[in-house]
Scaffold this motif. Structure first.
Motif, mmCIF file in Angstrom:
data_model
loop_
_atom_site.group_PDB
_atom_site.id
_atom_site.type_symbol
_atom_site.label_atom_id
_atom_site.label_comp_id
_atom_site.label_asym_id
_atom_site.label_seq_id
_atom_site.Cartn_x
_atom_site.Cartn_y
_atom_site.Cartn_z
ATOM 1 N N THR A 194 72.742 98.981 89.665
ATOM 2 C CA THR A 194 74.762 98.709 89.290
ATOM 3 C C THR A 194 75.138 99.564 89.986
ATOM 4 O OG1 THR A 194 76.659 97.379 87.621
ATOM 5 C CG2 THR A 194 75.460 99.283 87.669
ATOM 6 N N GLY A 195 76.761 99.521 90.211
ATOM 7 C CA GLY A 195 77.510 100.283 91.027
ATOM 8 C C GLY A 195 77.435 100.267 92.041
ATOM 9 N N LEU A 196 76.777 100.114 92.994
ATOM 10 C CA LEU A 196 76.383 100.029 94.333
ATOM 11 C C LEU A 196 78.082 99.407 95.095
ATOM 12 C CD1 LEU A 196 73.311 98.423 95.175
ATOM 13 C CD2 LEU A 196 73.413 100.855 94.938
ATOM 14 N N SER A 197 78.259 100.930 96.242
ATOM 15 C CA SER A 197 79.475 100.606 96.130
ATOM 16 C C SER A 197 79.200 99.350 97.435
ATOM 17 C CB SER A 197 80.106 101.971 97.419
ATOM 18 O OG SER A 197 78.348 102.876 98.406
ATOM 19 N N GLY A 198 80.621 98.676 98.060
ATOM 20 C CA GLY A 198 80.712 97.950 98.689
ATOM 21 C C GLY A 198 80.194 98.339 100.292
ATOM 22 N N GLY A 199 79.697 96.925 101.027
ATOM 23 C CA GLY A 199 79.307 97.240 102.288
ATOM 24 C C GLY A 199 77.493 96.938 102.013
ATOM 25 N N THR A 200 76.857 97.245 103.163
ATOM 26 C CA THR A 200 75.051 97.807 102.861
ATOM 27 C C THR A 200 74.386 98.247 103.451
ATOM 28 O OG1 THR A 200 75.563 95.431 105.050
ATOM 29 C CG2 THR A 200 73.631 96.603 104.676
ATOM 30 N N HIS A 201 73.375 98.157 101.803
ATOM 31 C CA HIS A 201 72.674 98.972 101.733
ATOM 32 C C HIS A 201 71.020 98.472 101.704
ATOM 33 C CE1 HIS A 201 76.335 101.440 99.712
ATOM 34 N NE2 HIS A 201 76.329 100.052 99.405
ATOM 35 N N ILE A 202 70.072 99.792 102.476
ATOM 36 C CA ILE A 202 68.591 99.650 102.171
ATOM 37 C C ILE A 202 68.018 100.460 101.297
ATOM 38 C CG2 ILE A 202 66.251 100.034 104.013
ATOM 39 C CD1 ILE A 202 68.738 100.038 105.971
ATOM 40 N N LEU A 203 67.456 99.431 100.757
ATOM 41 C CA LEU A 203 66.098 99.761 99.239
ATOM 42 C C LEU A 203 64.965 99.534 100.087
ATOM 43 C CD1 LEU A 203 66.101 100.081 96.020
ATOM 44 C CD2 LEU A 203 65.809 97.676 95.881
ATOM 45 N N GLN A 204 64.393 100.588 99.851
ATOM 46 C CA GLN A 204 63.130 101.073 99.822
ATOM 47 C C GLN A 204 62.488 101.071 98.430
ATOM 48 O OE1 GLN A 204 62.221 104.923 102.422
ATOM 49 N NE2 GLN A 204 60.426 103.964 102.644
ATOM 50 N N ILE A 205 61.499 100.579 98.033
ATOM 51 C CA ILE A 205 60.573 100.871 97.119
ATOM 52 C C ILE A 205 58.739 101.141 97.425
ATOM 53 C CG2 ILE A 205 60.204 99.706 94.688
ATOM 54 C CD1 ILE A 205 62.482 98.034 95.269
ATOM 55 N N GLN A 206 58.595 101.845 96.733
ATOM 56 C CA GLN A 206 57.573 102.388 97.062
ATOM 57 C C GLN A 206 56.483 101.924 95.271
ATOM 58 O OE1 GLN A 206 56.475 106.442 98.233
ATOM 59 N NE2 GLN A 206 56.458 105.523 100.954
ATOM 60 N N GLY A 207 55.043 101.725 95.754
ATOM 61 C CA GLY A 207 54.134 102.185 94.676
ATOM 62 C C GLY A 207 52.965 102.040 94.472
ATOM 63 N N THR A 208 52.274 102.677 93.772
ATOM 64 C CA THR A 208 50.546 102.919 93.531
ATOM 65 C C THR A 208 49.941 102.221 93.282
ATOM 66 O OG1 THR A 208 50.748 103.391 91.725
ATOM 67 C CG2 THR A 208 51.366 105.004 93.184
ATOM 68 N N ASP A 209 48.398 102.231 93.883
ATOM 69 C CA ASP A 209 46.986 101.386 93.253
ATOM 70 C C ASP A 209 46.839 101.543 92.333
ATOM 71 O OD1 ASP A 209 46.068 103.913 94.306
ATOM 72 O OD2 ASP A 209 44.779 103.237 95.105
ATOM 73 N N SER A 210 45.785 100.465 91.533
ATOM 74 C CA SER A 210 45.517 101.450 90.720
ATOM 75 C C SER A 210 44.731 102.387 90.495
ATOM 76 C CB SER A 210 44.563 100.178 90.526
ATOM 77 O OG SER A 210 44.439 98.897 89.925
ATOM 78 N N LEU A 211 44.549 103.410 91.220
ATOM 79 C CA LEU A 211 43.820 104.698 91.111
ATOM 80 C C LEU A 211 45.231 105.676 91.145
ATOM 81 C CD1 LEU A 211 40.955 104.979 93.790
ATOM 82 C CD2 LEU A 211 40.573 103.656 91.439
ATOM 83 N N GLY A 212 45.891 105.043 91.379
ATOM 84 C CA GLY A 212 47.617 106.452 90.933
ATOM 85 C C GLY A 212 48.037 106.762 92.494
ATOM 86 N N PHE A 213 47.390 105.890 93.578
ATOM 87 C CA PHE A 213 48.011 106.625 94.986
ATOM 88 C C PHE A 213 49.096 105.960 95.822
ATOM 89 C CE2 PHE A 213 43.451 107.511 94.297
ATOM 90 C CZ PHE A 213 43.278 109.497 95.063
ATOM 91 N N TRP A 214 50.156 106.550 95.957
ATOM 92 C CA TRP A 214 51.075 105.644 96.835
ATOM 93 C C TRP A 214 50.628 104.623 97.913
ATOM 94 C CZ3 TRP A 214 54.689 105.056 94.072
ATOM 95 C CH2 TRP A 214 55.103 106.131 93.103
#
Length: 950
Positions: free
Chosen positions: A680-700
């Protein structure tokens, strides 16, 4: 590398009560044997996202888990399950009975609802134009090129997706499965195995086939032989082998090799491969029900079971227990491993050394064990290997062997010495003597070089637990009283100040600019080589060893085996090892890792510990407008709106190690807890959201997900408002430009008028001066009447010029009058003309003589000041003061009018203001405006007299 702390602890316990310790050891050994080597059945893990029980009549396990049942088509991502009917416009089908997934499309049949194709990334549905009795249940389905094959009780059919045509093939058998192998259709049926290619069906096997799988090389299948029972066969080699168990409940092809997973009614889960005489792997599982509709394996090796009790999963760990039978008695199953000349050597706690054959899974004692005459000499505490020589330490000495048959003693200590550890750094061998410090030997000559001790190096204690060397060739020494650093072996030790005193360090490891310090009970500390604490991991665990292998630091603890990602210093548990008591460092052998534990030596396949780089997905977006499946664009109505993204990593082995992080517009990565991200609280306009996760071994994972977040700006900053603002700015800029132009023209005109008046003054002055000069010349001719006449004419002309210039009837200049005469006249004139009260105060000594120019400027300044008060301030009472003080003539104007402070920013538009500025600059002064306490204005102007004037 065996942690020395355990050896010293065992030794002290043994000194206190040897018999009691032996009994305790046997009890602990029996307890571990009962817990860890019994073959108790393991329960399958139920899958209940949001406490929702998932049922399925058919299942596809690719990236997501796709489930078909009488309620529709479900997609499960490890965290959330969604029904596509809730997110599509179609409601013309419910019961999904058969599915086939290829690339980005999922094909499925629905009985009366017909056949459908789902574009799984967009959740868009398309109904296929297949004409058939939809009441028939589809048994199998696959796709070869543009041809979709399916079977039911009416036969085997082929649907051409390109031409939208449907035909029935000439096949009378009962189909059990359909499979694509290269560009050929493989048909498994109760009558045998068939191949369909070039519009021809060829029979390949004469016996009933109940399961089939393939890879690029061959087709593997399970058939029911009338004499031999179940057989696992390979089509290419025509090799078959009998399966000893017959009561099969379900079968699933293996995704990695040419084999099958077989689930039997008694709960036995076995893995079979062609060429093996028996099951390669065998597990005992607790079945939730005997009604298992289907079994499937995903790309990470997890087995999925669809039953009448719901959906379950099971991750078969390919770990082997390499059992060792000891020739001598041991107390606790503390094991050490070493790799010497491609041979695995096992050090035990009381039974000497064993050589282990990983292929035959057999361990045999080495011949020189008999030379280790007593129990203490057979307690192995450390290993080192150099070329053809194996070094090892025991409680009673340091030894070397070249042929694995004979021994040579290296140390020169007495037989009561207690060696609790040994390690090798370059060409030096370090033997840890609990009472005398660390003995350093040359590994080539085996000669004693030095002893690290309290006396020689200022160590805090002689009880040393570990030694490592950093890239600057400094020695980091872990002792029972802290960690110290030595620049050389002969230098004095300096203490590592940032090491917590409550943590007793047990093992050290150096990697680049970092030093990893394992402790007894407080986990792992990470320092840089300058001694600054960087991180603290695995709190509460006892660290026994640190081993670097393939850019990963493997940490042996009393609560499992961990991997440390040394680039990010993050820890993850090796799946299924949380109950392991790992006693020493791991060693790689072939494609496996050997792990010494209290339960025995465990063999872990390396492929099970490699990063899988799974897909990270946003499964659901929840905002004020409701919930929706993820798309590339997320629309928010305002910056105050809260949006929640449910995330998942498509690796279903173990979600405990999975972590997430995000960043917005290439900002800093932010790691967060859980699998939901709220913004929340994002300023007006277009923002690029990038999400990373790790596998079951903990590696990104590099398979990250991106989203464009469109935030609608507030009403005062939307497109229309910004257009209005732009127009207003242009209008205001134009108006300001016009005003500046007008005022600049007015200022120019005022300057021109002043310059004209100045020229007129100069001209008048020149004419009068010329007339006076001629009069002076004529006055010398006293007897000449014509000269007198000429003098009279010149005098009249000069008086006319002066009258013309000074405007004798006007009051804006001094004219020929003096200040004493002109000022009272000015006051009376202004009072009568503007009907206001004007007071004049003059306080100038008669001794002060002011020339005409100064008097004229003072008069004109007072005139303009009075006009400012009357015209600009609308004053009814004006007080003018003329005073001499401190070498200056002060002109002061007080009134009762409105504020004139804004005139301080006046650009000089009016002639009066311009004239006042010129007069002020001439006498090194400036106009000052102020407000009086009694209300009204105070205007001041000071004349600085020239040095030649009084």
């Amino acid at each position: 590398m065996l942690a020395a702390v355990r050896a010293t602890t065992r030794h002290r316990e043994r000194q206190n009560s040897h018999s009691v310790t032996s009994i305790q050891a046997r009890l602990i050994g029996l307890l571990f044997t009962f817990c860890c080597f019994s073959y108790s059945a393991q329960a399958l893990t139920p899958i209940k996202p949001n406490n929702q029980v998932l049922y399925s009549s058919d299942m596809v396990t690719e990236d997501y888990i796709w489930l078909g049942n009488q309620s529709g088509l479900f997609r499960y991502d490890g965290q959330h399950a969604v029904n596509i009917l809730d997110y599509t416009n179609s409601s013309s089908f419910t019961w999904v009975r058969s599915m086939h997934l290829e690339n980005n499309y999922l094909y499925f049949s629905t009985g009366e609802g017909g056949f459908w194709r789902l574009e799984k990334d967009k959740f868009s549905l398309e109904k296929l134009n297949i004409k058939k009795p939809f009441t028939a249940q589809t048994w199998a389905m696959t796709k070869v090129g543009q041809l979709l094959y399916y079977s039911d009780k009416f036969g085997l059919f082929q649907y051409n997706l390109a031409s939208d045509s449907n035909v029935k093939l000439e096949f009378d058998g009962t189909v059990t499965d359909l499979l694509k192998h290269q560009d050929t259709l493989i048909i498994a049926a109760k009558e045998g195995l068939y191949r369909y290619r070039d519009d021809k069906i060829v029979q390949l096997s004469m016996h009933a086939v109940i399961a089939v799988s393939s890879d690029q090389q061959a087709v593997t299948y399970i058939e029911k032989h009338p004499e031999h029972g179940l057989q696992l066969c390979q089509l290419k080699s025509m090799m078959c082998q009998a399966i000893d168990k017959q009561n099969i409940l379900q079968i699933a092809p293996d995704r990695y090799e040419q084999g099958f997973w077989l689930l039997f009614k008694d709960g036995q889960l076995q893995y079979w491969q062609v060429g093996e005489k028996s099951a390669k792997q065998s597990y005992q599982v607790k079945l939730p029900s005997q009604f298992i509709y289907s079994m499937s394996q995903d790309k990470h090796g997890v087995l999925w079971f669809a039953s009448n009790k719901g959906l379950y999963k099971y991750h078969p760990l390919h770990y082997r227990d390499l059992a060792i039978e000891y020739a001598n008695q041991i107390e606790l199953n503390y094991l050490m491993l070493a790799k010497h000349q491609e041979q695995v050597v096992v050090g035990t706690n009381g039974a000497g050394l064993y050589q282990f054959d990983t292929e035959l899974q057999q361990a045999k004692p080495l011949a020189f064990n008999s030379s280790l005459s007593n129990y203490y000499q057979r307690q192995i505490t450390g290993f080192a290997s150099d070329n053809n020589t194996l070094f090892f330490s025991t409680f009673r000495g340091v030894y070397a062997t070249n042929d694995m048959q004979t021994l040579e003693r290296v140390d020169q200590s007495n037989h009561q010495a207690l060696y609790v550890q040994m390690t090798q750094l370059k060409d030096l061998l370090f033997a840890f003597n609990e009472s005398e410090g660390v003995e350093v030997y040359d590994i080539n000559t085996r000669m004693h070089r030095h002893t690290l001790s309290v006396e020689n190096n200022g160590l805090p204690t002689n009880e040393v637990l570990s030694v490592v060397q950093d890239k600057a060739d400094r020695y980091w020494v872990s002792t029972a009283k802290g960690v110290v650093i030595l620049d050389t072996l002969l230098s004095q030790a300096r203490k590592l100040e940032n090491m917590p005193t409550v943590s007793k360090s047990s093992s050290l490891h150096v990697m680049g600019d970092k030093v990893y310090i394992g402790t007894v009970g407080n986990g792992l500390y990470i320092f840089n080589t300058q001694g600054e604490l960087l991180n603290h991991l695995l709190a509460g665990r006892v660290i026994f060893a640190l081993t670097e292998f393939r850019d990963v630091l493997w940490v042996s603890t009393n609560m499992g085996l961990y991997q440390i990602n040394m680039r990010e210093d993050s820890a993850s548990l090796v799946i299924g090892t949380d109950h392991w008591h790992v006693t020493d460092g791991i060693i790689p052998v072939g494609e496996n890792l050997l792990v010494p534990t209290m339960q025995g030596v465990m063999q872990v396949p390396w492929f099970s510990q490699t990063p899988s780089n799974p897909k990270v997905t946003i499964s659901e977006v929840i905002s004020s407008s409701g919930s929706s499946l993820f798309s590339d664009d997320i629309q928010l109505v305002s910056s105050e709106e809260l949006v929640t993204l449910n995330l998942a990593v498509l690796d279903f082995r173990n979600t405990i190690n999975q972590r997430y992080r995000y960043r917005i517009d290439d900002g800093r990565w932010q790691e967060f807890n859980g699998s939901s991200l709220s913004l929340t609280g994002l300023s007006g306009g277009t923002h690029i959201l990038q999400i990373q996760g790790t596998d079951s071994l903990g590696f990104w994972s590099n398979n990250e997900v991106f989203a464009n977040i469109q935030v609608k700006p507030k009403w005062y900053w939307n497109d229309f408002s910004r257009f209005i603002y732009a127009a207003l700015i242009l209008l205001i800029a134009g108006a300001i430009s016009w005003l500046i132009k007008i005022k600049a023209q007015a200022a120019f005109n005022a300057k021109q008028l002043l310059q004209g008046e100045l020229l007129l003054k100069q001209k008048t002055y020149s004419l009068v001066k010329l007339s006076l000069r001629k009069i002076y010349q004529l006055s010398e001719q006293n007897d000449d009447l014509s000269a007198l006449t000429k003098i009279r004419e010149l005098s009249e002309n000069a008086l006319q010029q002066i009258a013309l210039k000074n405007h004798q009837g006007m009051f804006d200049s001094l004219g020929t009058r003096s200040l004493e005469t002109a000022l009272p006249l000015l006051v009376n004139h202004l009072s009568d003309q503007y009907k206001c009260t004007i007071e004049l105060n003059m306080d100038i000594d008669k001794d002060i003589q002011l020339n005409y120019e100064v008097q004229s400027d003072i008069y004109r300044a007072l005139y303009e000041l009075a006009n400012l008060s009357i015209y600009e301030a609308q004053s009814s009472h004006v007080e003018l003061t003329l005073r001499h003080y401190n070498g200056k003539i002060w002109l002061i104007c007080h009134d009762d009018g409105e504020s004139l402070t804004l005139l301080q920013k006046h650009v000089g538009v009016a002639v009066g203001i311009q004239l006042l500025k010129q007069i002020g600059e001439k006498y090194q002064s400036r106009i000052e405006f102020g407000r009086r306490k009694q209300n009204g204005n105070a205007i001041t102007l000071a004349f600085v007299l020239n040095p030649s004037e009084p």
